[in-house]
Design an enzyme around this catalytic site. Structure first.
Site, PDB file in Angstrom:
ATOM      1  N   LYS A  11      67.711 -14.538  48.847  1.00  0.00           N
ATOM      2  CA  LYS A  11      67.784 -15.890  48.279  1.00  0.00           C
ATOM      3  C   LYS A  11      69.106 -16.064  47.528  1.00  0.00           C
ATOM      4  CE  LYS A  11      62.847 -16.672  47.375  1.00  0.00           C
ATOM      5  NZ  LYS A  11      62.692 -17.846  48.254  1.00  0.00           N
ATOM      6  N   ARG A  66      53.164 -15.269  53.887  1.00  0.00           N
ATOM      7  CA  ARG A  66      52.221 -15.363  55.017  1.00  0.00           C
ATOM      8  C   ARG A  66      51.954 -13.989  55.625  1.00  0.00           C
ATOM      9  NH1 ARG A  66      56.304 -19.531  57.774  1.00  0.00           N
ATOM     10  NH2 ARG A  66      56.736 -19.770  55.565  1.00  0.00           N
TER      11      ARG A  66
HETATM   12  N1  BES Z   1      58.017 -17.837  47.371  1.00  0.00           N
HETATM   13  C1  BES Z   1      58.734 -18.663  48.254  1.00  0.00           C
HETATM   14  C2  BES Z   1      58.358 -20.139  48.137  1.00  0.00           C
HETATM   15  C3  BES Z   1      58.666 -20.807  46.837  1.00  0.00           C
HETATM   16  C4  BES Z   1      59.837 -21.538  46.687  1.00  0.00           C
HETATM   17  C5  BES Z   1      57.775 -20.769  45.793  1.00  0.00           C
HETATM   18  C6  BES Z   1      60.107 -22.169  45.491  1.00  0.00           C
HETATM   19  C7  BES Z   1      58.049 -21.411  44.593  1.00  0.00           C
HETATM   20  C8  BES Z   1      59.214 -22.116  44.445  1.00  0.00           C
HETATM   21  C9  BES Z   1      58.483 -18.213  49.686  1.00  0.00           C
HETATM   22  O1  BES Z   1      58.269 -16.865  49.868  1.00  0.00           O
HETATM   23  C10 BES Z   1      59.707 -18.557  50.456  1.00  0.00           C
HETATM   24  O2  BES Z   1      60.726 -17.979  50.190  1.00  0.00           O
HETATM   25  N2  BES Z   1      59.592 -19.492  51.388  1.00  0.00           N
HETATM   26  C11 BES Z   1      60.679 -19.905  52.157  1.00  0.00           C
HETATM   27  C12 BES Z   1      60.228 -19.961  53.591  1.00  0.00           C
HETATM   28  C13 BES Z   1      61.349 -20.113  54.578  1.00  0.00           C
HETATM   29  C14 BES Z   1      62.175 -18.847  54.620  1.00  0.00           C
HETATM   30  C15 BES Z   1      60.751 -20.404  55.926  1.00  0.00           C
HETATM   31  C16 BES Z   1      61.106 -21.272  51.670  1.00  0.00           C
HETATM   32  O3  BES Z   1      60.251 -22.070  51.269  1.00  0.00           O
HETATM   33  O4  BES Z   1      62.309 -21.536  51.642  1.00  0.00           O
HETATM   34 MN    MN Z   2      60.053 -15.777  50.094  1.00  0.00          MN
END
Ligand code: BES
Ligand code: MN
Ligand code: ZN
Length: 498
Positions: free
Chosen positions: A277, A351
């Site tokens: 990230k 997931r």
């Molecule tokens: N934990 C994150 C989602 C999230 C984002 C929770 C902001 C709380 C605040 C999740 O694991 C994630 O990183 N999701 C990605 C998915 C993408 C890579 C398809 C996302 O939402 O960007």
């Molecule tokens: Mn994630």
């Protein structure tokens, strides 16, 4: 500030802050009218245009002859229009008034200005709202703002709540406060920094519920590996802190009653892994265990109030880190269900954790339904903001029950779509499915992924990425972590399965 709450039948021995309720058109209860002199009330209300509108306040210095230092009058608006969640909000408002007064003693005259008596549910909602509002996470501040000067401890306010039947309220609150304690446990865990709270430490918190009569089993890496949970384990591969699966059982219902199952995403920190990230705001990913926090909080609530239901709670606890041993985009893993997944993005890890826990839960418990909670996607925040959680569900009756519980508790949900056109988006060239479905409908394709692991079981997925953390400031929450889901699910169980 902490509240030390006690119920009494009358509001006398007034000291500190006294709070009275007022409906539209300045209507007070007889008892309230006996405390605040009419002329003073009218003069102050005229000067500030106070009419008793919902959650408006009138702050008075107590006049001669009234023992308390301050009198505060809080508006209810039209009492015939007050819904359950409004009584909770009122409690939040009252709690806020006590906290900002800084006084160490308060009396609340909880009597309705109309001729109705306040129901025990309304009283419990008010007191719950007060307690939720008083919450503050300052464990790591060495210079606390609201510390008692004498003993350096957090300030405590003795709160006397005057109600018609104080014995009934005392008895009911002894149980119901457990639900609020559950929500506060969830807030604490989400607020806790990730160096302090790893998978093992989180599992210890689950274990601690044994003192309330919850049966707890913690599965380690070897046991999970023997079960074939390769998707779950892949997520933790880059972390030096080993994953855990916590299984909590509260069997308070009849022997032959159905088992209800709740599953929480417990990613104690989500760096994204190799699909790292961006740095800005990454610290918020300590809250990526908000689903697991809600489930442990729920189990606490159910056990503390001795719910007459059979409920299991499962937590998938793991850390997502980049490392020489971390999983890569392109890897293909075999899930416990036997289905294979191509990893496209290691940041779509929630997931991968949940799919194996869903398979385990349905095989182990054949539950009446499975409800999972997860801070699963940023996309749900884009869709719904921080006010409602996304609800995905394969059972319309269950969806209605959850929505109803949401309205009653103020922890609201909004139903989102599922369908074969979305399902197709996660088909993979190399495996049975891939873990992301492209840029569009990101929260829907995440839900479709989970759906491939639930078979015929009734199932709901709550995407709480927006509601569990970075929560809006409300009358009942001033904390970054809201504890979202605990009161919602407690309510679902109570209203439909007890
Ligand atoms: N934990 C994150 C989602 C999230 C984002 C929770 C902001 C709380 C605040 C999740 O694991 C994630 O990183 N999701 C990605 C998915 C993408 C890579 C398809 C996302 O939402 O960007
Ligand atoms: Mn994630
Ligand atoms: Zn995540």
């Amino acid at each position: 500030m902490e509240f030390n709450i006690a119920f009494s039948a009358t509001a006398d021995d007034l000291e500190g802050l006294t709070i009275l309720l007022c409906a539209e058109e300045r209507a007070l209860s007889g008892e309230a009218a006996a405390i605040v002199p009419e002329a003073l009330f009218n003069r102050a209300a005229d000067a500030t245009k106070f009419s008793g509108k919902s959650l408006s306040t009138l702050d008075l210095i107590a006049p001669e002859g009234v023992a308390s230092d301050r009198l505060m009058i809080i508006g209810l608006g039209d009492t015939t229009k007050m819904l359950e969640a409004d009584w909770l909000k009122l409690g939040g408002k009252i709690g806020g008034a006590i906290v900002s007064s800084g006084l160490e003693r308060a009396t609340i005259l909880l009597k309705r200005p109309d001729d109705q008596s306040m129901s025990i549910e309304q009283i419990m909602n008010v007191v719950s709202g007060m307690k939720l509002r008083s919450y503050k996470f300052d464990r790591y501040k060495t210079k606390k703002k609201d510390k008692d000067e004498d003993n350096e401890e957090t300030k405590v306010c003795d709160v006397f709540v005057a109600v018609e039947d104080s014995a009934a309220s005392t008895e009911t609150w002894a149980r119901e406060s457990g639900v609020i304690d559950g929500a506060i446990l969830a807030r604490d865990l989400v607020n806790e920094p990730p160096n302090v709270l790893g998978p093992v430490e989180f599992a210890d918190h689950a274990k601690a519920l044994e003192k309330l009569g919850v049966e707890v089993e913690i599965l380690d890496e070897t046991e999970m590996s023997d079960l074939g949970m390769r998707a779950f384990l892949g997520v933790g591969q880059g972390s030096v802190r080993p994953p855990r699966l916590a299984v909590m059982k509260w069997m308070g219902g009849a022997k032959d009653a159905d088992t209800l199952a709740f599953i929480g995403k417990g990613v104690v920190f989500d760096t994204g892994g190799i699909s790292l990230k961006p740095g800005a705001g990454m610290e918020d990913m300590k809250g990526d265990m908000g689903g697991a926090a809600a489930v442990i909080g729920l189990m606490h609530a159910l056990a503390a109030r001795k719910a007459k239901a059979n409920v299991v709670g499962l937590l998938g606890l793991v850390e997502n880190m980049p490392d020489g041993n971390a999983q890569r985009p392109g890897d293909i893993v075999t899930t416990m269900s036997g289905q294979t997944v191509e990893i496209i993005n290691t940041d779509a890890e929630g997931r991968l954790v949940l799919c194996d826990v869903l398979t385990y839960t349905s095989r182990e418990f054949s539950p009446k339904f499975m409800i999972n909670l997860a801070t699963l996607t940023g996309a749900i925040i884009v869709a719904l903001g921080h006010h409602k959680a996304g609800l995905y569900c394969n059972d319309d009756d269950l969806a209605l029950q959850i929505a109803g519980a949401g309205r009653a508790t103020g922890e609201e949900v909004w139903r989102m779509p599922l369908g074969p056109e979305y399902d197709k988006m996660i088909d993979s060239k190399f495996a049975d499915m891939k873990n992301v479905g492209g840029r569009m409908a990101g929260s829907v394709t995440a839900a479709q992924f989970l759906k491939r692991f639930v078979g015929d079981t009734s199932w709901a997925h709550l995407d709480i990425a927006g509601t569990a953390m970075g929560s809006p400031q409300t009358e009942v929450n001033k904390s970054w972590a809201s504890g979202y889901g605990v009161r919602l699910l407690d309510r679902l169980v109570r209203d439909n399965y007890e």
